[in-house]
Design an enzyme around this catalytic site. Structure first.
Site, PDB file in Angstrom:
ATOM      1  N   ASP A   5     -10.064  -5.217  -3.768  1.00 31.47           N
ATOM      2  CA  ASP A   5      -9.446  -4.244  -2.863  1.00 31.47           C
ATOM      3  C   ASP A   5     -10.260  -2.949  -2.921  1.00 31.47           C
ATOM      4  O   ASP A   5     -10.385  -2.342  -4.002  1.00 31.47           O
ATOM      5  CB  ASP A   5      -8.009  -4.026  -3.338  1.00 31.47           C
ATOM      6  CG  ASP A   5      -7.218  -3.110  -2.438  1.00 31.47           C
ATOM      7  OD1 ASP A   5      -7.830  -2.316  -1.697  1.00 31.47           O
ATOM      8  OD2 ASP A   5      -5.969  -3.188  -2.492  1.00 31.47           O
ATOM      9  N   HIS A  37      -7.427  -5.881   0.478  1.00 30.15           N
ATOM     10  CA  HIS A  37      -6.221  -5.085   0.694  1.00 30.15           C
ATOM     11  C   HIS A  37      -5.390  -5.571   1.884  1.00 30.15           C
ATOM     12  O   HIS A  37      -4.289  -5.079   2.108  1.00 30.15           O
ATOM     13  CB  HIS A  37      -6.663  -3.624   0.918  1.00 30.15           C
ATOM     14  CG  HIS A  37      -5.563  -2.624   0.778  1.00 30.15           C
ATOM     15  ND1 HIS A  37      -4.999  -2.282  -0.443  1.00 30.15           N
ATOM     16  CD2 HIS A  37      -4.907  -1.876   1.706  1.00 30.15           C
ATOM     17  CE1 HIS A  37      -4.054  -1.382  -0.256  1.00 30.15           C
ATOM     18  NE2 HIS A  37      -3.972  -1.105   1.038  1.00 30.15           N
ATOM     19  N   SER A  93       0.827  -1.204   0.000  1.00 27.49           N
ATOM     20  CA  SER A  93       0.000   0.000   0.000  1.00 27.49           C
ATOM     21  C   SER A  93       0.870   1.267   0.000  1.00 27.49           C
ATOM     22  O   SER A  93       1.637   1.470  -0.939  1.00 27.49           O
ATOM     23  CB  SER A  93      -0.944  -0.043   1.214  1.00 27.49           C
ATOM     24  OG  SER A  93      -1.892   0.965   1.115  1.00 27.49           O
TER      25      SER A  93
END
EC number: 3.1.2.12
Lengths: 282, 719
Positions: free
Chosen positions: A226, A260, A149
């Site tokens: 995600d 995610h 991320s």
């Protein structure tokens, strides 16, 4: 630069340790995790840096990703730093989950009041590697970087801004084009000011366009389910388009059904460790 | 006189011992003083030595050191003990089995012992203590009992102490460390022992040979005696028979003659009576009537006189000349020295491996009694021919009892028979024996060879019309220094194909031979196999008709021509839907790597599939194939990794111009790489229950160039 060992646990024949030290760049106490594989007992090993995502500490990765077995097998020293300076007594540092504490965005801040402490880019590319090279059995010539991320963004920019410094780079669901995402714009405005040209020096998609073309093999895994992807925060297509144009090798895998989180990371962590091992142990 | 008498033995003495000396001259060093009765002594000696021999050699060595410290003599004992090595050697070799009657053989060994006298001295020194008990020499007193001898004077052949070397008589002499001298002595002894062993073996062989000769002579003479005896008996019998016959004939003749004479005598008497009667009648008539008398007497007398009086002797008294016929006896007598026609020879069955592709060696034997001047060997091929059509027969004449018959057909059975001849005539024919010529060499299908790092699959054509028994594959490692030698053979292969285990990264020259009962064929033309990477030819039988294969066999081309619109009939082996071809990968469960070079804009599908993948379906559209497909449309590259029509969503920023494929049976993985940038593209996890083969498909006109027989790059080893 005295290191204080916080913990040490045996794991897959090696040791998962956590240290604390006074950071020069960040002017605060910083913790980082380091995994020493069994191979490190007898010789120098390559170093692989992991940059975590928003809100994380050094703990998330080492407790959730399950990377140890692969790192142990490939003989990689894996270093996982914290994601921001902590307890710097900056006004508003704890006000937002996506800015301030736990959200350093791996940039060197230029704006007050952040510029004194929020120098995460310098920390992860300079201070931490020097510290690691000086205190652990690692080969300074062999290092790679990966992240998740915000950390994926961090890994990409560290690699793209320093051609040749990292043997390889990979990312899980990275913020590929932060200047165009809400999260990125908020952070960059806060740390770097409103001059968007400065932002581009910390944007992977823009950095690709000026990348001199040193060999770099990029592996990106992205969960298809995600929420940050569908929210337009990650923008991998922009990055892929830029890389296709610049002929920078990327294998981008859109993984059906994954979100995610760390379950997604844990699923593909071994692929990423192998990706780095291929270049670090070549 | 007394003096003379006393002197006499003294004069004799040189002669008597000299005799013994002479007797042993060759056997012993001239220094040897032998006892008068060597046999007795040696017997005694042997016992002692055997006792010695029970010592562990190590122990002996150790005891030497100890003894040296204790001050044992610094030089070895002389005298009769010197022959001890000879005995010792002998006993060691023959392990005490040899008795004294074998002396003759032993002498030769003894002479060996003499040669290595010097070495024995040093060797024996180590045995000094053990042999001392049986020695009759004086142990010299050592001045310094503490110091042990540690050197060996080569000149004097005696162990000395170091101090002696520096100051004593050995100052100028050549010395070596005692242990070294000991070592070399031992070495020499072992050499000599080996020589002796060889000699013994030779002698034993010779003796057994003599024994054989002895038996043979005995047998031959015995047989000859029997032969003569039967001949003479035959002759005697014949003579006796002839005698009987003659006697009988003679008797019959005698009887016949006597009977004839007796008959004549009887008839003669009868005649006489008749005459007398006639006389009386005529006289009576003369006295009675004159007229009647005249008439009758003339008539009767005339009649009588007309009757012829036989006075010839019917049988001759003489013995008629009877010739005795001894011709058959003469013939019998003659056959004692001359010869008979031989008996039928015995033809041997074919010896294994005695034939070549064009010749066989036929052997036969004769009976020992026969004399043979030549043999007529006849043969004809045994073939399944039309009945009535006889195969041509051939005959050769040879002097020996064997013949190498050449110019024959390979892998063919021939019938052989042999007739022996001498001047007395031919023998009956031998039995007929079947001989087989070796097969023709097979022909390796070089274009069909497949290989990988650890094996090669070789196929060949038999090269023979008739079936052969088996095949042998011979392989030679090319890099080996002794490249000429065959390093390995795989034998007894029943079919025209063999999977051969090999070492990775080597080059091999491979030959094949065919075998039948006659023997092996000549080697086939060799083929070369390299165990670098995996090497596979393309399977032309699978080739879609729109594809062509380049001359080198590794470029697949789909040309620009207008494609035929007609639908191809679905087939078992040939691709009819996707324009594809398969490779023939070696069926070995290991790792296989190959690369495909293409234009980056070409639409292609590459991967693996089971051999029986449906040929009327697209590759990747079923559970029998795993493929990477590239399509280029509206200036975008699309990469799919297809199995069962599904693909992961993968984007690749740099279009590969060369794809590496790694098939890993052990880990059930199939990986794809962009070779130029060592980039890993995708890995299938696939359970491969059967063997798979590489497959290549062209969706647009263009070409794919296949590279195989290359080693796997380093980066691929991580997957």
């Amino acid at each position: 630069m005295a290191l204080k060992q916080i913990s040490s646990n045996k794991c897959f024949g090696g040791l998962q340790k956590v240290f604390e030290h006074e950071s020069v760049e960040l002017k605060c106490k910083m913790k980082f995790a380091v995994y020493l594989p069994p191979k490190a007992e007898t010789g120098k090993c390559p170093a692989l840096y992991w940059l975590s995502g928003l809100t994380c500490t050094e703990q998330n990765f080492i407790t959730k990703s399950g990377y140890h077995q692969a790192a142990s097998e490939h003989g990689l020293v894996v270093i996982a730093p914290d994601t921001s300076p902590r307890e710097c007594n900056i006004k508003g540092e704890d006000d937002h989950w996506d800015f301030g504490t736990g959200a350093g965005f791996y940039v060197n801040a230029t704006e007050e009041p952040w510029k004194t402490n929020y120098r995460m880019y310098a920390y992860v590319t300079e201070e931490l590697p020097q510290l690691i090279n000086a205190n652990f059995p690692v080969d300074p010539q062999r290092m790679s970087i990966f992240g998740h991320s915000m950390g994926g963004h961090g890994a990409l920019i560290c690699a793209l801004k320093n051609p040749g410094k990292y043997k390889s780079v990979s990312a899980f669901a990275p913020l590929c084009n932060p200047v165009l995402s809400a999260l990125g714009r908020k952070a960059f405005t806060g740390y770097l000011g409103t001059d968007e040209s400065k932002w581009k020096t910390y944007d992977a998609t823009h950095l690709v366009k000026s990348y001199p073309g040193s060999q770099l093999d990029i592996l990106i895994d992205q969960g298809k389910d995600d929420e940050f992807l569908s929210d337009g925060q990650l923008l991998p297509d922009n990055f892929i388009a830029a890389c296709t144009e610049k002929k920078i090798p990327v294998v981008f895998r859109l993984q059906e059904g994954y979100d995610h989180g760390y379950y997604f990371i844990a699923t593909f962590i071994a692929d990423h460790i192998r990706h780095h091992a291929k270049y670090l142990n070549a | 006189m007394e003096e003379e008498a006393g002197e006499e033995p003294r004069l004799d003495r040189p002669t008597a011992p000299k005799d013994f000396h002479f007797y042993n001259m060759d056997l012993y060093d001239s220094e040897d003083r032998l006892p008068l009765f060597p046999e007795e002594n040696t017997r005694l000696r042997r016992q002692t030595i055997q006792a010695e021999m029970t010592y562990d050699p190590k122990e002996v060595g150790n005891s030497f050191v100890d003894e040296g410290r204790m001050g044992v003599p610094a030089y070895p004992p002389y005298g009769i003990k010197r022959r001890e090595p000879g005995w010792e050697q002998r006993d060691w070799r023959l392990e005490g089995e040899v008795e004294t009657e074998d002396q003759d053989q032993d002498f030769s060994q003894w002479s060996m012992a003499g040669q290595s006298q010097a070495l024995w001295e040093s060797y024996r020194y180590t045995h000094g203590r053990a042999s001392e008990e049986y020695e009759c020499y004086v142990i010299p007193e050592e001045e310094d009992e503490e110091e042990a001898a540690d050197l060996f004077c080569v000149t004097c052949r005696t162990p000395i102490r170091a101090v002696e070397k520096d100051f004593g008589e050995h100052k100028e002499h050549e010395v070596t460390p005692l242990s070294k001298a000991l070592e070399s002595a031992k070495e020499e002894i072992h050499k000599n022992m080996y020589k002796l062993e060889q000699q013994i073996i030779e002698m034993e062989n010779f003796a057994s040979h003599l024994e054989e000769v002895f038996i043979t002579v005995e047998e031959n003479f015995g047989r000859q005696e029997q032969n003569f005896e039967s001949h003479y008996n035959g002759i005697l019998e014949t003579l006796a028979q002839k005698y009987e016959e003659k006697i009988q004939a003679l008797g019959e003749k005698k009887k016949e003659k006597l009977e004839a004479l007796y008959g004549q005598l009887v008839s003669c008497g009868e005649n006489l009576d008749t005459c007398k009667e006639l006389m009386e009648t005529i006289e009576e008539m003369c006295h009675e009537e004159k007229v009647d008398f005249l008439k009758v007497s003339n008539e009767t007398l005339g009649k009588f006189l007309k009757t012829k009086t036989d006075v010839e002797i019917a049988a001759q008294p003489e013995f008629e000349d009877q010739t005795l016929d001894f011709s058959d006896v003469e013939q019998l007598m003659g056959s004692m020295n001359t010869i008979l026609a031989p008996s039928a020879p015995v033809i041997n069955p074919q010896a294994p491996n005695s034939a070549t592709g064009s010749s066989v060696r036929v052997c036969w034997s004769l009976y020992a009694d026969d004399t043979v001047e030549s043999y007529q060997l006849s043969y004809r091929p045994v073939r399944d021919s039309l009945p009535g059509k006889e195969q041509a027969e051939f005959t050769v004449t040879v002097k020996e009892s064997y013949c190498s018959v050449t110019n024959l057909e390979p892998n063919t059975q021939y019938e052989f028979w042999v007739i022996a001849q001498n001047r007395a005539g031919p023998s009956p024919s031998s039995e007929h024996a079947m001989y087989m010529t070796a097969p023709s060499p097979p022909i390796i299908k070089t274009e069909a060879i497949r290989s990988c790092e650890e094996a090669a699959l070789i196929c060949w054509e038999s090269g023979n019309l008739n079936p052969v028994d088996s095949y042998t594959v011979e392989l030679t490692q090319v890099e080996e220094p002794a490249a000429s030698g065959v390093t390995e053979s795989v034998v007894g292969i029943p079919i025209c194909e063999s999977l051969i285990q090999l070492q990775p990264g080597q080059s091999y020259t491979i030959c094949v031979r065919a075998l039948n009962v006659g023997g092996p064929s000549a080697r086939s033309t060799p083929a070369t196999v390299r165990t670098t990477g995996s090497y596979f030819p393309l399977n032309k039988a699978t080739c879609h008709p729109w594809l062509t294969i380049s001359e080198d066999g590794f470029t697949v081309i789909r040309s620009e021509r207008k494609n035929l619109t007609q639908e191809l009939q679905p087939q078992q082996t040939q691709f009819t839907r996707c324009v594809a071809i398969m490779g023939n990968l070696i069926p070995v469960r290991g790792r296989h790597y190959w690369e495909i070079e293409m234009d980056e804009h070409l639409d292609y599908t590459v991967g693996v599939a089971f051999e029986d993948v449906p040929k009327q379906e697209d590759l990747g559209a079923n559970g029998f194939s795993w493929c990477m497909r590239h399509t280029f449309a509206s200036s975008r590259h699309k990469y799919e990794f297809l199995h069962n029509r599904t693909t992961p969503d993968i984007r690749i920023t740099v279009p590969p111009k060369k794809i590496g494929i790694l098939l890993d049976y052990e880990n059930s993985k199939l990986s794809f790489f962009n070779v130029d940038i060592a980039q890993h593209l995708y890995t299938f996890s696939c359970q491969l229950q059967q063997f798979v083969h590489p497959c290549f498909s062209l969706e647009k006109p263009g070409c794919l160039k296949i590279h195989n027989g290359i080693s796997m790059p380093m980066h691929a080893t991580f997957y």
